[in-house]
Design a protein around this motif. Structure first.
Motif, mmCIF file in Angstrom:
data_model
loop_
_atom_site.group_PDB
_atom_site.id
_atom_site.type_symbol
_atom_site.label_atom_id
_atom_site.label_comp_id
_atom_site.label_asym_id
_atom_site.label_seq_id
_atom_site.Cartn_x
_atom_site.Cartn_y
_atom_site.Cartn_z
ATOM 1 N N ALA A 1 0.850 -1.203 0.000
ATOM 2 C CA ALA A 1 0.000 0.000 0.000
ATOM 3 C C ALA A 1 0.879 1.243 0.000
ATOM 4 O O ALA A 1 0.665 2.182 -0.766
ATOM 5 C CB ALA A 1 -0.931 -0.006 1.215
ATOM 6 N N VAL B 1 1.040 -0.087 -4.830
ATOM 7 C CA VAL B 1 0.860 -1.234 -5.747
ATOM 8 C C VAL B 1 -0.293 -2.104 -5.289
ATOM 9 O O VAL B 1 -0.352 -2.499 -4.125
ATOM 10 C CB VAL B 1 2.096 -2.160 -5.751
ATOM 11 C CG1 VAL B 1 2.072 -3.032 -7.006
ATOM 12 C CG2 VAL B 1 3.363 -1.382 -5.650
ATOM 13 N N ASN B 2 -1.146 -2.452 -6.216
ATOM 14 C CA ASN B 2 -2.206 -3.403 -5.907
ATOM 15 C C ASN B 2 -1.603 -4.789 -5.701
ATOM 16 O O ASN B 2 -0.743 -5.219 -6.464
ATOM 17 C CB ASN B 2 -3.226 -3.450 -7.048
ATOM 18 C CG ASN B 2 -4.013 -2.155 -7.154
ATOM 19 O OD1 ASN B 2 -4.345 -1.548 -6.139
ATOM 20 N ND2 ASN B 2 -4.315 -1.726 -8.364
ATOM 21 N N THR C 1 -2.496 2.751 -9.581
ATOM 22 C CA THR C 1 -3.011 3.537 -8.450
ATOM 23 C C THR C 1 -2.709 5.020 -8.590
ATOM 24 O O THR C 1 -3.348 5.843 -7.928
ATOM 25 C CB THR C 1 -2.395 3.069 -7.120
ATOM 26 O OG1 THR C 1 -0.999 3.434 -7.110
ATOM 27 C CG2 THR C 1 -2.541 1.580 -6.921
ATOM 28 N N ALA D 1 -10.429 11.271 -9.825
ATOM 29 C CA ALA D 1 -9.417 12.207 -10.301
ATOM 30 C C ALA D 1 -9.227 12.085 -11.811
ATOM 31 O O ALA D 1 -8.851 13.047 -12.478
ATOM 32 C CB ALA D 1 -8.087 11.961 -9.581
ATOM 33 N N ALA E 1 -12.440 14.244 -13.010
ATOM 34 C CA ALA E 1 -12.903 15.507 -12.403
ATOM 35 C C ALA E 1 -12.267 16.740 -13.019
ATOM 36 O O ALA E 1 -12.895 17.801 -13.078
ATOM 37 C CB ALA E 1 -12.662 15.475 -10.892
ATOM 38 N N SER E 2 -11.037 16.649 -13.474
ATOM 39 C CA SER E 2 -10.391 17.852 -14.007
ATOM 40 C C SER E 2 -10.586 17.992 -15.512
ATOM 41 O O SER E 2 -9.984 18.852 -16.132
ATOM 42 C CB SER E 2 -8.912 17.853 -13.646
ATOM 43 O OG SER E 2 -8.293 16.687 -14.120
ATOM 44 N N GLU F 1 -2.166 6.016 8.869
ATOM 45 C CA GLU F 1 -2.697 4.826 9.527
ATOM 46 C C GLU F 1 -4.032 5.102 10.238
ATOM 47 O O GLU F 1 -4.860 4.208 10.379
ATOM 48 C CB GLU F 1 -1.651 4.363 10.546
ATOM 49 C CG GLU F 1 -1.687 2.924 10.924
ATOM 50 C CD GLU F 1 -1.320 1.992 9.767
ATOM 51 O OE1 GLU F 1 -1.930 0.925 9.714
ATOM 52 O OE2 GLU F 1 -0.445 2.344 8.934
ATOM 53 N N THR G 1 -7.069 0.392 0.534
ATOM 54 C CA THR G 1 -6.472 1.300 1.510
ATOM 55 C C THR G 1 -6.347 2.675 0.860
ATOM 56 O O THR G 1 -5.900 2.779 -0.282
ATOM 57 C CB THR G 1 -5.050 0.818 1.875
ATOM 58 O OG1 THR G 1 -5.112 -0.565 2.254
ATOM 59 C CG2 THR G 1 -4.464 1.640 3.010
ATOM 60 N N VAL H 1 -4.335 5.830 0.490
ATOM 61 C CA VAL H 1 -2.939 6.176 0.751
ATOM 62 C C VAL H 1 -2.722 7.661 0.448
ATOM 63 O O VAL H 1 -2.926 8.097 -0.688
ATOM 64 C CB VAL H 1 -1.991 5.318 -0.112
ATOM 65 C CG1 VAL H 1 -0.542 5.688 0.157
ATOM 66 C CG2 VAL H 1 -2.229 3.836 0.169
ATOM 67 N N ARG I 1 -1.037 11.270 -0.391
ATOM 68 C CA ARG I 1 -0.084 11.592 -1.450
ATOM 69 C C ARG I 1 1.321 11.832 -0.909
ATOM 70 O O ARG I 1 2.309 11.424 -1.508
ATOM 71 C CB ARG I 1 -0.609 12.830 -2.186
ATOM 72 C CG ARG I 1 0.258 13.360 -3.279
ATOM 73 C CD ARG I 1 0.310 12.486 -4.508
ATOM 74 N NE ARG I 1 -0.999 12.284 -5.123
ATOM 75 C CZ ARG I 1 -1.193 11.497 -6.199
ATOM 76 N NH1 ARG I 1 -0.193 10.851 -6.748
ATOM 77 N NH2 ARG I 1 -2.403 11.344 -6.688
ATOM 78 N N ARG J 1 7.625 21.091 -9.584
ATOM 79 C CA ARG J 1 6.897 20.177 -10.461
ATOM 80 C C ARG J 1 6.727 18.794 -9.853
ATOM 81 O O ARG J 1 6.006 17.950 -10.403
ATOM 82 C CB ARG J 1 7.572 20.129 -11.826
ATOM 83 C CG ARG J 1 7.251 21.405 -12.595
ATOM 84 C CD ARG J 1 8.264 21.745 -13.644
ATOM 85 N NE ARG J 1 8.300 20.728 -14.658
ATOM 86 C CZ ARG J 1 9.177 20.698 -15.642
ATOM 87 N NH1 ARG J 1 10.080 21.668 -15.732
ATOM 88 N NH2 ARG J 1 9.164 19.741 -16.511
ATOM 89 N N ALA K 1 -12.196 17.769 -7.849
ATOM 90 C CA ALA K 1 -10.807 17.768 -8.298
ATOM 91 C C ALA K 1 -9.881 18.330 -7.216
ATOM 92 O O ALA K 1 -8.701 17.979 -7.152
ATOM 93 C CB ALA K 1 -10.664 18.583 -9.585
ATOM 94 N N ALA L 1 -9.611 15.022 -4.879
ATOM 95 C CA ALA L 1 -9.474 13.637 -5.364
ATOM 96 C C ALA L 1 -8.025 13.210 -5.551
ATOM 97 O O ALA L 1 -7.703 12.040 -5.365
ATOM 98 C CB ALA L 1 -10.256 13.448 -6.666
ATOM 99 N N SER L 2 -7.138 14.131 -5.905
ATOM 100 C CA SER L 2 -5.762 13.713 -6.151
ATOM 101 C C SER L 2 -4.888 13.832 -4.904
ATOM 102 O O SER L 2 -3.679 13.676 -4.989
ATOM 103 C CB SER L 2 -5.166 14.513 -7.316
ATOM 104 O OG SER L 2 -5.248 15.885 -7.047
ATOM 105 N N THR M 1 -4.481 8.218 -2.986
ATOM 106 C CA THR M 1 -4.740 7.163 -3.957
ATOM 107 C C THR M 1 -5.366 5.979 -3.223
ATOM 108 O O THR M 1 -5.330 5.904 -1.993
ATOM 109 C CB THR M 1 -3.449 6.691 -4.650
ATOM 110 O OG1 THR M 1 -2.562 6.185 -3.644
ATOM 111 C CG2 THR M 1 -2.759 7.835 -5.360
ATOM 112 N N ARG M 2 -5.939 5.097 -4.026
ATOM 113 C CA ARG M 2 -6.534 3.867 -3.467
ATOM 114 C C ARG M 2 -5.657 2.691 -3.870
ATOM 115 O O ARG M 2 -5.371 2.509 -5.054
ATOM 116 C CB ARG M 2 -7.934 3.646 -4.036
ATOM 117 C CG ARG M 2 -8.947 4.664 -3.586
ATOM 118 C CD ARG M 2 -10.288 4.425 -4.279
ATOM 119 N NE ARG M 2 -11.223 5.474 -3.891
ATOM 120 C CZ ARG M 2 -11.246 6.682 -4.441
ATOM 121 N NH1 ARG M 2 -10.418 6.975 -5.421
ATOM 122 N NH2 ARG M 2 -12.108 7.590 -4.021
ATOM 123 N N VAL M 3 -5.279 1.881 -2.912
ATOM 124 C CA VAL M 3 -4.476 0.700 -3.220
ATOM 125 C C VAL M 3 -5.221 -0.536 -2.713
ATOM 126 O O VAL M 3 -5.673 -0.575 -1.568
ATOM 127 C CB VAL M 3 -3.078 0.795 -2.582
ATOM 128 C CG1 VAL M 3 -2.222 -0.373 -3.055
ATOM 129 C CG2 VAL M 3 -2.403 2.116 -2.936
#
Lengths: 550, 550
Positions: free
Chosen positions: A489, A493-494, A517, A531, A534-535, B104, B192, B194, B196, B300, B531, B534-535, B538-540
């Motif tokens: 996680a 990585v899934n 992800t 995401a 949405a943009s 967590e 999960t 996660v 950013r 960036r 937007a 959402a970023s 992430t979902r793992v």
């Protein structure tokens, strides 16, 4: 304008529900069966494909200054199809001209068009299957699924998520603010969804439709004209897609040029000129991290959604089904000759071996069993062809040759030309080696590590550094499984645990699995999360004091 | 860990509903009344503010290598408050150390903490009001509202949208894929969330809390430690905020360093070093387009959310309430001396004048009436002070002086030092002039245009080119109003039509108005759309064959 929307409303609602629940669902059957697609669908599809060969591909009304196209089937033979090609300014001008009407049409009309396009694409899945097979090297069964229904699923998923987001907030509101004893302030408010601009989808050689549909349909549903730039080696599946899209758009009274095809030839790509054009505001890209880096540097006017290079891993710790594990991994390694972005490359195995239902297995015993499982899988030539397909690109064969000397050969690659079986190389985990980067194709490294936790750490670390889309673990120790879940996680990585039987780490199911992800260098976009859509548009309000009904 | 979440669940649900419906709602009363905030709240708040002056500001446990702070009230006098300052590596290290526990903790615990922080901030709204007043130059009533309840609303809105997005898709699923006559494939899947990485919020001088809370709370709710970097002229309101946040975090058993303060002094800003640090993955920024450009070039590695410079416009065409229109515009121009990012600057008036309920009014008659309405509004010195406040920055006074010669003075600015009333300059619309860029402060240009449509075109065009957050139109011709709605939507500007009475183009209400659209150079973020959140995570997934209950 909403007849198509009404026609497909139920499918849309079901897709939105599936995306929310992440349960299994699809309206597009994956089985290439005559009972589903029509008795003669298979032969009709093949005949339709053959009829396209050696001919100019018709895209009525499409900008065209010349013809281009030089596709060659990995199974042999040039396709000989030429496509209308136009220079970049002409494509941009056509897309810009289509933009106002597409924006004006509104969400229902656009979503209706998208759903109708997908439905018609589903009907020509056998044609798409043949086209995908002969441009990617996928065996037919896989080409049918990945190029047809599974790609359609991914497109529908993007439409569903876009629809959910476009309708997430009220489009109109009465805003009434109390003013103590005075009369309240009352405003009517209205929001217009404004598309971002022009969209560019850059396709890849191996999954021309599956990887492109999410971006194409997310952009189109939210009102952005889409220029589809196929890989020069895999044009046909996207050309067929663009043709259907243009037909549906025109029938719906919208400009066909809201979907355009940008064809080029190897060595004369137009991608850079397109991507850096200031009118291009959205780019969906699947391909190498090198070109991804170019886009980040030079296409900064655009919001960039990427799927890039990665190193997928498997960590072996223990199993209560050793034979099932080996058979499962063999299939994952052999499927489409390791050319899936989800295919495993690095297999971490404890130096001291692993515990299994067949007793303790040393590192070498595991290696031999894996090699044997691949041999068994590919023993029958017809079955082998049906699993492995062909390499999409001679460069992959060259890479295979180049890496052979960089480890101890546990199983050598067999075959020749573009038909190659998996190469298994044993390497040491505590030294730098070929396992430290992506080696795209039918190559896997069996990496000796101190113990399972070291394997998990190494797999998570390379995912963090080089990117990864999938990871797999075979273990029976629940606390260690829990540690692995946290480690992967953290690396974005899934993780698939203890897969045996007919489900594989390579597989990513639309409506349920988020593909990529966005949490490591393998890509910044996740198919299909919010995401991702949405943009692609903004909301602009107008408000005024509420007019009393007269 | 979810006691705070449970305590505030109803408020959260109401906020989510309000955001969806866009109707009026707030849990944080905007009236600085003793009946609401406690009989002695006003004097207590003032006393608490005074007690802070000339003292070291306490932030227990905060990284500190020295003290910094040199704030000066626009109403006179140095604040004399010093804040703990640490170098950038120390702040980054502290934030990184807080990250795992914050991640967590999970959505419920973090959202609970955010809601408790906002609730406690609401209780100290009078202190925040005084702090905001003396760092921004806002008059007290506005400082209370914008620095207190309205900022809290914006923070809550961000939490609500983040919560909605974090719970949008199922967190767990049973995925059951039919296999014809064979047993189905059944996987359990878990996701999960996660975060950013580290987040940086860069505050501005004029609205230190209102503009910072959305980013701070969106990042914190989604699990990203936040480094709050106030403008060196407006530290106190954010220092108070950080203190409350740290207290609540610690009480909830989470690391206080999940919210940190990065204090610096004018001329020795740490912003660039912070923003370009590779660990900073999210940046919320309010300020000049110049520094926005610097961030785009040098930061960036981070996802950037901005509100930048713009030129807001009003187009006058016709009105059935000429006096009401003039009074309304006078207030919009005078409020906080034109220093709101939503304040109008360019007023487009047809050369031939406009039709009103008081008969036809020539360009000059409109100009005179607007000037007169401002004079009337500011005639009473106490009321004038309560509306206009002070300039936050001497540079704004200098800008006012510099522009005076660039047009025909219709109403001269009165006052001195940082207390200045609006300057109205008449200019020609068909020549380049000071109206072509942002002139931040109490300055408006009355721009003579050929006709209303030319005014609408010019206003939309400068919005597209220079950015704009608001536009207003006064008109009675519905087809022309419809044209304006389309023109401003295309330019990404929210449009207010025919406002009179106690509602102003400058005002943006949380839960209903999206502040900034992201559709023009005035900013790429919209407060608070999907937007915007959402970023930030992430979902793992992890998935495995479903284990049968034993």
């Amino acid at each position: 304008m909403t007849a198509l929307f009404d026609r497909h409303r139920e499918m849309l609602d079901d897709a939105v529900k599936a995306v929310q629940s992440r349960a299994f669902w699809t309206p597009f059957p994956e089985v290439p069966s005559g009972k589903i697609y029509g008795e003669s669908a298979k032969s009709d599809g093949e005949a339709a494909y053959v009829a396209l060969l050696g001919q100019p591909f018709a895209l009525p009304g499409h900008p065209e200054s010349r013809r281009a196209g030089a596709e060659v089937s990995p199974f042999g033979g040039a396709l000989g199809i030429t496509y209308p090609a136009a220079d970049v300014p002409a494509l941009i001008a056509a897309a810009e001209a289509a933009a106002p009407a597409l924006a004006e049409a509104g969400p229902e009309a656009r979503v209706g068009v998208c759903l109708e396009i997908l439905t018609r694409l589903n009907r020509i899945s056998f044609v798409l299957g043949n086209a995908t097979m002969h441009t990617t090297g996928q065996a037919f069964a896989m080409a049918f699924q990945a190029g047809g229904p599974h790609a359609q699923d991914r497109g529908l998923e993007a439409v569903a998520v876009a629809w959910a987001e476009m309708t997430r907030f009220a489009r109109d509101a009465i805003w009434e603010k109390p003013q103590g004893k005075a009369a309240p302030l009352v405003l009517e408010k209205h929001w217009t969804l404004v598309p971002r601009g022009l969209a560019l989808t850059i396709g890849c050689n191996t999954f021309p439709t599956w990887n492109s549909y999410p971006g194409i349909f997310a952009s189109l549903a939210t009102g952005n004209p889409v220029i589809v730039k196929p890989h020069p080696g895999a044009i046909l599946p996207l050309a067929l897609t663009v043709r259907v899209a243009r037909e549906v758009l025109a029938e719906a009274g919208l400009p066909a040029d809201a979907v355009l095809l940008a064809v080029d030839e190897p060595g004369a790509e137009v991608t850079k000129a397109l991507a850096s054009d200031p009118t291009i505001r959205l780019i969906d890209y699947t391909g190498s991290a090198t070109f991804g880096g170019w886009l980040r540097e030079h296409a900064r006017q655009a919001q960039l959604f990427t799927e890039e290079t990665g190193v997928n891993s498997i960590t072996l710790a223990a199993t209560d089904d050793f034979a099932g594990m080996c058979a499962n991994l063999a299939f994952s390694l052999a499927l489409y000759s390791g050319q899936m972005c989800t295919a495993p490359q690095n297999i971490y195995i404890p130096k001291g071996g692993i515990n299994t239902d067949e007793g303790h297995k040393s590192f070498d015993a595991v290696a031999v069993a894996l090699a044997g499982a691949i041999d068994d899988l590919l023993a029958d030539p017809a079955r082998a062809a049906g699993v492995s397909g062909a390499l999409a690109n001679p460069a992959t064969a060259a890479r295979l040759e180049a890496v052979r000397g960089q480890g101890r050969v546990v199983r050598d690659s067999t075959g020749e030309g573009l038909l190659r079986s998996p190469l298994l190389l044993a390497v040491e985990g505590d030294k730098p080696g070929p396992q430290d980067g992506e080696c795209f194709g039918p190559v896997a490294f069996l990496i000796a590590v101190a113990d399972t936790d070291a394997g998990i750490t190494a797999a998570a670390e390379i995912a963090r550094r080089k990117g990864a889309i999938t990871a797999a673990l075979y273990d029976t120790d629940e606390p260690r499984i829990a540690r692995a879940i946290r480690a992967f996680a953290g690396a974005g990585v899934n993780l698939s645990i203890n897969l045996t039987g007919n489900i594989f780490v390579n597989q990513s199911a639309a409506f349920s699995d988020f593909h990529v992800t966005g949490g490591n260098p393998a890509g910044n976009a996740s198919l299909t999360d919010t995401a991702f859509v949405a943009s692609r548009f903004t909301r602009v309000m107008w408000r005024r004091p509420l007019r009393q009904a007269t």
